[in-house]
Enzyme design. Structure first.
Site, short mmCIF file in Angstrom:
data_model
loop_
_atom_site.label_atom_id
_atom_site.label_comp_id
_atom_site.label_asym_id
_atom_site.label_seq_id
_atom_site.Cartn_x
_atom_site.Cartn_y
_atom_site.Cartn_z
N CYS A 82 47.57 42.43 31.38
CA CYS A 82 48.18 42.78 32.67
C CYS A 82 47.60 44.10 33.16
O CYS A 82 47.42 45.04 32.39
CB CYS A 82 49.69 42.88 32.49
SG CYS A 82 50.55 43.42 33.98
N CYS A 141 48.97 46.09 35.47
CA CYS A 141 49.94 47.00 36.11
C CYS A 141 49.90 48.37 35.44
O CYS A 141 49.46 48.49 34.29
CB CYS A 141 51.34 46.39 36.09
SG CYS A 141 52.30 46.71 34.60
N HIS A 170 56.59 45.85 35.95
CA HIS A 170 55.68 44.95 35.22
C HIS A 170 55.96 43.49 35.57
O HIS A 170 55.04 42.73 35.86
CB HIS A 170 55.78 45.16 33.71
CG HIS A 170 55.24 44.00 32.97
ND1 HIS A 170 53.88 43.80 32.79
CD2 HIS A 170 55.86 42.89 32.45
CE1 HIS A 170 53.70 42.63 32.17
NE2 HIS A 170 54.87 42.07 31.95
N CYS A 220 51.61 48.69 31.97
CA CYS A 220 50.85 48.19 30.82
C CYS A 220 49.66 49.09 30.49
O CYS A 220 49.25 49.19 29.34
CB CYS A 220 50.39 46.76 31.08
SG CYS A 220 51.76 45.59 31.03
N ASP A 265 61.12 32.07 45.68
CA ASP A 265 61.83 33.35 45.58
C ASP A 265 62.73 33.28 44.36
O ASP A 265 63.17 32.19 43.97
CB ASP A 265 62.72 33.61 46.81
CG ASP A 265 64.05 32.88 46.69
OD1 ASP A 265 64.04 31.63 46.74
OD2 ASP A 265 65.08 33.54 46.49
N ASP A 280 67.59 34.86 54.10
CA ASP A 280 68.39 33.71 53.67
C ASP A 280 69.67 33.67 54.50
O ASP A 280 70.16 34.70 54.94
CB ASP A 280 68.68 33.82 52.16
CG ASP A 280 69.04 32.46 51.58
OD1 ASP A 280 69.05 31.46 52.34
OD2 ASP A 280 69.32 32.38 50.38
ZN LIG Z 1 52.12 44.91 33.19
#
Ligand SMILES: [Zn+2]
Length: 371
Positions: A303, A305, A334, A308, A265, A92
Protein backbone atom coordinates in the site's frame (compact mmCIF):
# COMPACT_ATOMS: atom_id res chain seq x y z
CA UNK A 1 -24.18 11.50 -19.20
CA UNK A 2 -22.87 7.92 -18.81
CA UNK A 3 -20.39 6.47 -21.22
CA UNK A 4 -18.88 2.98 -21.17
CA UNK A 5 -15.24 2.81 -22.27
CA UNK A 6 -14.56 -0.85 -21.78
CA UNK A 7 -16.68 -3.89 -20.97
CA UNK A 8 -15.86 -7.52 -20.23
CA UNK A 9 -18.33 -10.03 -21.54
CA UNK A 10 -17.69 -13.53 -20.27
CA UNK A 11 -19.45 -16.04 -18.03
CA UNK A 12 -17.32 -14.87 -15.09
CA UNK A 13 -17.20 -11.15 -15.64
CA UNK A 14 -19.41 -8.34 -16.86
CA UNK A 15 -17.04 -5.74 -15.37
CA UNK A 16 -17.07 -2.39 -17.08
CA UNK A 17 -15.22 0.90 -16.92
CA UNK A 18 -16.87 4.16 -17.86
CA UNK A 19 -17.40 7.83 -17.15
CA UNK A 20 -20.32 9.42 -15.31
CA UNK A 21 -20.58 13.12 -16.15
CA UNK A 22 -21.74 15.31 -13.27
CA UNK A 23 -21.93 19.01 -12.51
CA UNK A 24 -18.66 18.76 -10.53
CA UNK A 25 -16.69 16.85 -13.10
CA UNK A 26 -16.36 13.46 -14.70
CA UNK A 27 -16.32 10.48 -12.38
CA UNK A 28 -14.41 7.44 -13.54
CA UNK A 29 -16.50 4.32 -12.95
CA UNK A 30 -16.36 2.04 -11.10
CA UNK A 31 -15.88 4.27 -8.06
CA UNK A 32 -16.34 4.01 -4.33
CA UNK A 33 -17.82 6.75 -2.13
CA UNK A 34 -16.81 7.07 1.50
CA UNK A 35 -19.76 7.99 3.69
CA UNK A 36 -19.90 11.60 4.90
CA UNK A 37 -23.37 11.48 6.43
CA UNK A 38 -23.27 14.95 8.00
CA UNK A 39 -20.92 16.40 5.38
CA UNK A 40 -17.65 14.99 6.74
CA UNK A 41 -16.22 11.49 6.76
CA UNK A 42 -15.59 10.27 10.30
CA UNK A 43 -12.06 11.17 11.51
CA UNK A 44 -10.89 12.25 8.01
CA UNK A 45 -10.68 15.77 6.57
CA UNK A 46 -11.62 16.63 2.98
CA UNK A 47 -7.92 17.11 2.22
CA UNK A 48 -7.18 13.61 3.49
CA UNK A 49 -9.99 12.15 1.38
CA UNK A 50 -8.47 13.81 -1.68
CA UNK A 51 -5.07 12.41 -0.71
CA UNK A 52 -6.71 8.97 -0.65
CA UNK A 53 -7.88 9.50 -4.25
CA UNK A 54 -11.56 10.01 -3.40
CA UNK A 55 -13.54 11.58 -6.27
CA UNK A 56 -17.01 11.44 -4.77
CA UNK A 57 -18.62 11.20 -1.32
CA UNK A 58 -22.16 10.53 -0.15
CA UNK A 59 -23.97 12.65 2.42
CA UNK A 60 -27.42 12.26 3.88
CA UNK A 61 -30.16 14.65 2.83
CA UNK A 62 -32.54 13.85 5.69
CA UNK A 63 -29.91 14.38 8.39
CA UNK A 64 -28.62 17.62 6.83
CA UNK A 65 -32.20 18.86 6.50
CA UNK A 66 -32.74 18.27 10.23
CA UNK A 67 -29.38 19.71 11.23
CA UNK A 68 -27.94 22.25 10.44
CA UNK A 69 -30.99 22.85 8.14
CA UNK A 70 -31.26 24.16 4.60
CA UNK A 71 -31.12 27.85 5.46
CA UNK A 72 -27.47 27.99 6.53
CA UNK A 73 -26.40 25.56 3.78
CA UNK A 74 -28.16 27.69 1.14
CA UNK A 75 -26.75 30.91 2.60
CA UNK A 76 -23.24 29.52 2.15
CA UNK A 77 -23.97 28.70 -1.51
CA UNK A 78 -25.05 25.05 -1.38
CA UNK A 79 -23.72 21.82 0.07
CA UNK A 80 -20.39 21.78 -1.83
CA UNK A 81 -19.46 25.23 -0.53
CA UNK A 82 -20.78 24.60 2.97
CA UNK A 83 -18.63 21.50 3.50
CA UNK A 84 -15.66 22.69 1.43
CA UNK A 85 -15.73 19.84 -1.11
CA UNK A 86 -15.36 20.59 -4.81
CA UNK A 87 -15.65 17.07 -6.17
CA UNK A 88 -18.67 14.83 -6.59
CA UNK A 89 -21.40 14.45 -3.99
CA UNK A 90 -24.37 12.09 -3.87
CA UNK A 91 -27.07 12.73 -1.29
CA UNK A 92 -28.92 9.75 0.06
CA UNK A 93 -32.63 10.28 0.50
CA UNK A 94 -33.01 9.09 4.08
CA UNK A 95 -34.80 5.83 3.28
CA UNK A 96 -32.01 3.82 4.89
CA UNK A 97 -31.95 5.98 8.06
CA UNK A 98 -35.68 5.46 8.41
CA UNK A 99 -34.92 1.76 8.83
CA UNK A 100 -33.74 2.62 12.32
CA UNK A 101 -36.37 2.32 15.06
CA UNK A 102 -34.72 5.38 16.63
CA UNK A 103 -36.18 7.42 13.74
CA UNK A 104 -39.16 5.77 12.20
CA UNK A 105 -42.71 6.06 13.44
CA UNK A 106 -44.70 4.97 10.39
CA UNK A 107 -44.67 4.90 6.60
CA UNK A 108 -47.59 4.80 4.19
CA UNK A 109 -48.21 5.78 0.56
CA UNK A 110 -48.07 9.47 1.46
CA UNK A 111 -44.58 9.32 2.97
CA UNK A 112 -42.78 8.71 6.27
CA UNK A 113 -43.41 10.00 9.77
CA UNK A 114 -40.31 10.02 11.91
CA UNK A 115 -39.01 11.25 15.23
CA UNK A 116 -36.47 14.06 14.81
CA UNK A 117 -33.61 12.84 17.06
CA UNK A 118 -32.40 16.41 17.68
CA UNK A 119 -35.60 17.96 19.02
CA UNK A 120 -37.77 14.82 19.48
CA UNK A 121 -40.59 16.33 17.39
CA UNK A 122 -42.75 14.19 15.08
CA UNK A 123 -42.09 15.14 11.47
CA UNK A 124 -43.31 14.13 8.04
CA UNK A 125 -41.06 13.48 5.03
CA UNK A 126 -42.81 13.07 1.69
CA UNK A 127 -41.18 12.09 -1.62
CA UNK A 128 -41.78 15.69 -2.79
CA UNK A 129 -40.11 17.09 0.33
CA UNK A 130 -37.20 14.70 -0.14
CA UNK A 131 -36.65 16.00 -3.67
CA UNK A 132 -37.12 19.62 -2.64
CA UNK A 133 -34.41 19.18 0.03
CA UNK A 134 -32.00 17.47 -2.38
CA UNK A 135 -32.67 19.93 -5.23
CA UNK A 136 -31.79 22.68 -2.81
CA UNK A 137 -28.66 21.00 -1.36
CA UNK A 138 -27.41 20.77 -4.93
CA UNK A 139 -25.47 17.49 -4.79
CA UNK A 140 -24.43 16.06 -8.15
CA UNK A 141 -26.71 13.06 -7.73
CA UNK A 142 -29.94 12.91 -5.72
CA UNK A 143 -31.44 9.61 -4.60
CA UNK A 144 -35.18 9.02 -4.72
CA UNK A 145 -36.94 8.09 -1.47
CA UNK A 146 -37.38 4.36 -0.89
CA UNK A 147 -39.00 2.22 1.77
CA UNK A 148 -36.28 -0.08 3.15
CA UNK A 149 -37.21 -3.27 5.00
CA UNK A 150 -35.13 -5.30 7.41
CA UNK A 151 -33.67 -8.53 6.10
CA UNK A 152 -35.81 -11.60 6.77
CA UNK A 153 -39.34 -10.19 6.29
CA UNK A 154 -41.93 -12.23 4.36
CA UNK A 155 -42.55 -11.96 0.63
CA UNK A 156 -45.93 -10.32 1.30
CA UNK A 157 -44.24 -7.64 3.40
CA UNK A 158 -41.61 -7.03 0.70
CA UNK A 159 -44.32 -6.88 -1.95
CA UNK A 160 -46.32 -4.27 0.01
CA UNK A 161 -43.18 -2.28 0.72
CA UNK A 162 -42.20 -2.37 -2.96
CA UNK A 163 -45.58 -0.95 -3.98
CA UNK A 164 -44.96 1.94 -1.61
CA UNK A 165 -41.41 2.44 -2.88
CA UNK A 166 -42.57 2.51 -6.49
CA UNK A 167 -45.31 5.01 -5.69
CA UNK A 168 -42.67 7.21 -4.00
CA UNK A 169 -40.27 6.76 -6.93
CA UNK A 170 -42.90 8.05 -9.36
CA UNK A 171 -43.54 11.10 -7.22
CA UNK A 172 -39.82 11.77 -6.70
CA UNK A 173 -39.22 11.68 -10.46
CA UNK A 174 -42.07 14.16 -11.07
CA UNK A 175 -40.94 16.44 -8.24
CA UNK A 176 -37.25 16.55 -9.18
CA UNK A 177 -36.57 19.98 -10.61
CA UNK A 178 -32.83 20.70 -10.55
CA UNK A 179 -31.55 20.25 -14.09
CA UNK A 180 -27.91 20.41 -12.95
CA UNK A 181 -28.47 17.35 -10.80
CA UNK A 182 -28.87 13.71 -11.77
CA UNK A 183 -31.47 11.60 -10.01
CA UNK A 184 -31.19 7.87 -9.37
CA UNK A 185 -34.09 5.54 -8.64
CA UNK A 186 -33.75 2.71 -6.13
CA UNK A 187 -34.77 -0.90 -6.67
CA UNK A 188 -36.20 -2.80 -3.71
CA UNK A 189 -37.75 -6.25 -3.38
CA UNK A 190 -35.36 -8.05 -1.04
CA UNK A 191 -34.06 -11.36 -2.35
CA UNK A 192 -37.21 -12.14 -4.36
CA UNK A 193 -36.38 -12.32 -8.08
CA UNK A 194 -39.89 -11.48 -9.33
CA UNK A 195 -40.14 -8.42 -7.06
CA UNK A 196 -36.71 -7.21 -8.19
CA UNK A 197 -37.68 -7.69 -11.83
CA UNK A 198 -40.86 -5.72 -11.29
CA UNK A 199 -39.01 -2.88 -9.57
CA UNK A 200 -36.38 -2.65 -12.32
CA UNK A 201 -39.06 -2.64 -15.04
CA UNK A 202 -40.95 0.20 -13.36
CA UNK A 203 -37.78 2.21 -12.66
CA UNK A 204 -36.83 1.98 -16.34
CA UNK A 205 -40.28 3.24 -17.33
CA UNK A 206 -39.67 6.26 -15.09
CA UNK A 207 -36.35 6.86 -16.90
CA UNK A 208 -34.11 7.72 -13.96
CA UNK A 209 -30.52 8.76 -14.76
CA UNK A 210 -29.19 5.75 -12.87
CA UNK A 211 -30.42 2.74 -10.95
CA UNK A 212 -29.44 1.88 -7.40
CA UNK A 213 -29.88 -1.56 -5.89
CA UNK A 214 -31.07 -0.92 -2.35
CA UNK A 215 -32.03 -3.05 0.62
CA UNK A 216 -28.97 -5.29 0.23
CA UNK A 217 -25.84 -5.71 2.41
CA UNK A 218 -28.01 -5.72 5.52
CA UNK A 219 -27.48 -9.26 6.75
CA UNK A 220 -28.25 -11.49 3.75
CA UNK A 221 -25.80 -14.15 2.53
CA UNK A 222 -23.22 -12.91 0.05
CA UNK A 223 -24.12 -15.55 -2.60
CA UNK A 224 -27.82 -14.67 -2.48
CA UNK A 225 -27.03 -10.98 -2.85
CA UNK A 226 -24.72 -11.65 -5.83
CA UNK A 227 -27.52 -13.65 -7.50
CA UNK A 228 -29.92 -10.70 -7.17
CA UNK A 229 -27.31 -8.23 -8.46
CA UNK A 230 -26.68 -10.47 -11.49
CA UNK A 231 -30.40 -10.82 -12.14
CA UNK A 232 -30.99 -7.06 -11.94
CA UNK A 233 -28.07 -6.45 -14.28
CA UNK A 234 -29.58 -8.70 -16.94
CA UNK A 235 -32.72 -6.55 -16.89
CA UNK A 236 -30.89 -3.24 -17.18
CA UNK A 237 -29.84 -1.55 -20.42
CA UNK A 238 -26.16 -0.72 -20.91
CA UNK A 239 -26.63 3.04 -20.68
CA UNK A 240 -27.75 3.11 -17.04
CA UNK A 241 -25.10 3.45 -14.33
CA UNK A 242 -25.71 0.90 -11.58
CA UNK A 243 -25.09 1.69 -7.93
CA UNK A 244 -24.96 -1.06 -5.32
CA UNK A 245 -25.69 0.61 -1.99
CA UNK A 246 -23.80 -0.46 1.10
CA UNK A 247 -20.93 -2.52 -0.36
CA UNK A 248 -17.45 -1.67 0.90
CA UNK A 249 -15.33 -4.72 1.75
CA UNK A 250 -12.51 -5.72 -0.60
CA UNK A 251 -14.04 -9.06 -1.64
CA UNK A 252 -17.55 -7.68 -2.09
CA UNK A 253 -16.28 -4.77 -4.15
CA UNK A 254 -14.21 -6.83 -6.54
CA UNK A 255 -16.99 -9.42 -7.00
CA UNK A 256 -19.61 -6.72 -7.54
CA UNK A 257 -17.36 -4.95 -10.05
CA UNK A 258 -17.20 -8.32 -11.86
CA UNK A 259 -21.02 -8.30 -11.87
CA UNK A 260 -20.95 -4.98 -13.74
CA UNK A 261 -21.70 -2.57 -10.88
CA UNK A 262 -20.41 0.98 -11.39
CA UNK A 263 -20.90 2.84 -8.11
CA UNK A 264 -20.50 1.88 -4.43
CA UNK A 265 -20.72 3.42 -0.99
CA UNK A 266 -20.22 2.06 2.48
CA UNK A 267 -19.10 3.10 5.93
CA UNK A 268 -17.20 -0.22 6.14
CA UNK A 269 -13.64 1.18 5.65
CA UNK A 270 -14.05 3.94 8.25
CA UNK A 271 -16.27 2.13 10.76
CA UNK A 272 -14.03 -0.94 10.90
CA UNK A 273 -10.98 1.34 11.25
CA UNK A 274 -12.51 2.95 14.33
CA UNK A 275 -12.82 -0.57 15.71
CA UNK A 276 -9.15 -1.34 15.12
CA UNK A 277 -9.41 -3.21 11.83
CA UNK A 278 -7.08 -2.71 8.87
CA UNK A 279 -8.01 -3.94 5.39
CA UNK A 280 -5.01 -5.45 3.60
CA UNK A 281 -4.30 -7.39 0.45
CA UNK A 282 -3.75 -10.50 2.60
CA UNK A 283 -6.92 -10.27 4.63
CA UNK A 284 -8.22 -8.00 7.37
CA UNK A 285 -6.05 -7.44 10.46
CA UNK A 286 -7.45 -6.74 13.91
CA UNK A 287 -4.55 -4.50 14.86
CA UNK A 288 -5.34 -4.43 18.59
CA UNK A 289 -4.50 -8.15 18.88
CA UNK A 290 -1.45 -8.76 21.08
CA UNK A 291 0.52 -10.42 18.26
CA UNK A 292 0.98 -7.02 16.55
CA UNK A 293 2.63 -5.37 19.57
CA UNK A 294 6.12 -6.35 18.33
CA UNK A 295 5.45 -6.26 14.59
CA UNK A 296 7.53 -3.54 12.95
CA UNK A 297 6.22 -4.15 9.42
CA UNK A 298 3.72 -1.76 7.80
CA UNK A 299 -0.01 -2.60 7.70
CA UNK A 300 0.39 -3.60 4.05
CA UNK A 301 3.71 -3.52 2.26
CA UNK A 302 1.94 -3.10 -1.10
CA UNK A 303 0.00 0.00 0.00
CA UNK A 304 1.28 3.46 -0.96
CA UNK A 305 -0.57 5.43 1.72
CA UNK A 306 1.49 7.56 4.07
CA UNK A 307 0.47 5.47 7.09
CA UNK A 308 1.98 2.36 5.51
CA UNK A 309 5.09 4.28 4.44
CA UNK A 310 5.66 5.79 7.86
CA UNK A 311 4.20 3.72 10.70
CA UNK A 312 4.55 0.15 11.90
CA UNK A 313 1.84 -2.26 12.98
CA UNK A 314 3.39 -2.12 16.47
CA UNK A 315 2.91 1.67 16.71
CA UNK A 316 -0.66 1.46 15.40
CA UNK A 317 -1.32 -1.42 17.83
CA UNK A 318 -0.04 0.82 20.63
CA UNK A 319 -2.32 3.73 19.61
CA UNK A 320 -5.40 1.57 19.12
CA UNK A 321 -4.95 -0.50 22.27
CA UNK A 322 -4.42 2.61 24.41
CA UNK A 323 -7.46 4.23 22.75
CA UNK A 324 -5.53 7.13 21.25
CA UNK A 325 -7.83 8.69 18.64
CA UNK A 326 -5.07 8.93 16.05
CA UNK A 327 -5.04 5.12 15.96
CA UNK A 328 -8.55 5.11 14.45
CA UNK A 329 -7.66 8.05 12.24
CA UNK A 330 -4.56 6.39 10.75
CA UNK A 331 -6.44 3.15 10.16
CA UNK A 332 -9.31 5.10 8.53
CA UNK A 333 -6.86 6.80 6.24
CA UNK A 334 -5.22 3.51 5.29
CA UNK A 335 -8.55 1.71 4.78
CA UNK A 336 -10.04 4.44 2.58
CA UNK A 337 -6.81 4.69 0.60
CA UNK A 338 -6.64 0.91 0.21
CA UNK A 339 -10.23 0.63 -1.05
CA UNK A 340 -9.78 3.56 -3.46
CA UNK A 341 -6.61 1.93 -4.77
CA UNK A 342 -8.36 -1.42 -5.19
CA UNK A 343 -11.21 0.13 -7.20
CA UNK A 344 -8.81 2.28 -9.25
CA UNK A 345 -6.63 -0.75 -10.05
CA UNK A 346 -9.74 -2.78 -10.92
CA UNK A 347 -10.73 -0.06 -13.39
CA UNK A 348 -7.30 -0.04 -14.96
CA UNK A 349 -7.40 -3.83 -15.23
CA UNK A 350 -10.81 -3.66 -16.97
CA UNK A 351 -9.55 -1.05 -19.45
CA UNK A 352 -6.39 -3.04 -20.18
CA UNK A 353 -8.19 -6.37 -20.32
CA UNK A 354 -6.71 -8.28 -17.37
CA UNK A 355 -9.43 -7.81 -14.73
CA UNK A 356 -10.10 -11.59 -14.56
CA UNK A 357 -6.52 -12.34 -13.46
CA UNK A 358 -6.42 -9.28 -11.21
CA UNK A 359 -9.55 -10.41 -9.40
CA UNK A 360 -8.37 -14.00 -9.08
CA UNK A 361 -5.05 -12.87 -7.61
CA UNK A 362 -6.70 -10.46 -5.18
CA UNK A 363 -9.20 -13.05 -3.92
CA UNK A 364 -6.49 -15.74 -3.72
CA UNK A 365 -4.25 -13.53 -1.56
CA UNK A 366 -7.10 -12.17 0.49
CA UNK A 367 -8.79 -15.48 1.29
CA UNK A 368 -5.65 -17.57 1.55
CA UNK A 369 -3.78 -15.60 4.18
CA UNK A 370 -6.40 -13.82 6.24
CA UNK A 371 -5.25 -13.06 9.77
ZN1 LIG B 1 -1.82 1.91 3.66
Amino acid sequence: MFQILSQEDSKNSRARAGILKTEHGKLNTPFFMPVATKGAAKLLTSEELIECGVECIISNALLLYMKPGLEIINSSGGLHKFIGWEKGIFTDSGGFQLLSPQFLIETNNKGAWFRNPFNKSKEFFSPEKCMEVQNSLGADVAMALDDVLHFGKTKEEFSESLKKTMHWMERCKSAHSNDKQLVFGISQGGLFPDLRERSIKQLLELDFDGIALGGLCIGEEREKRDKIVKLCKTKLPQDKPVYLMGVGSGQDLINSIANGVDVFDSCFPTRTARHGMAITSKGNLQIDKGKFSNDLSPIDENCDCFVCKKYSRAFLHHLVSTKEENGGKYLSLHNVYFIQQLVRESREAIVKGYFGEFRKEFLGNFNGKAN
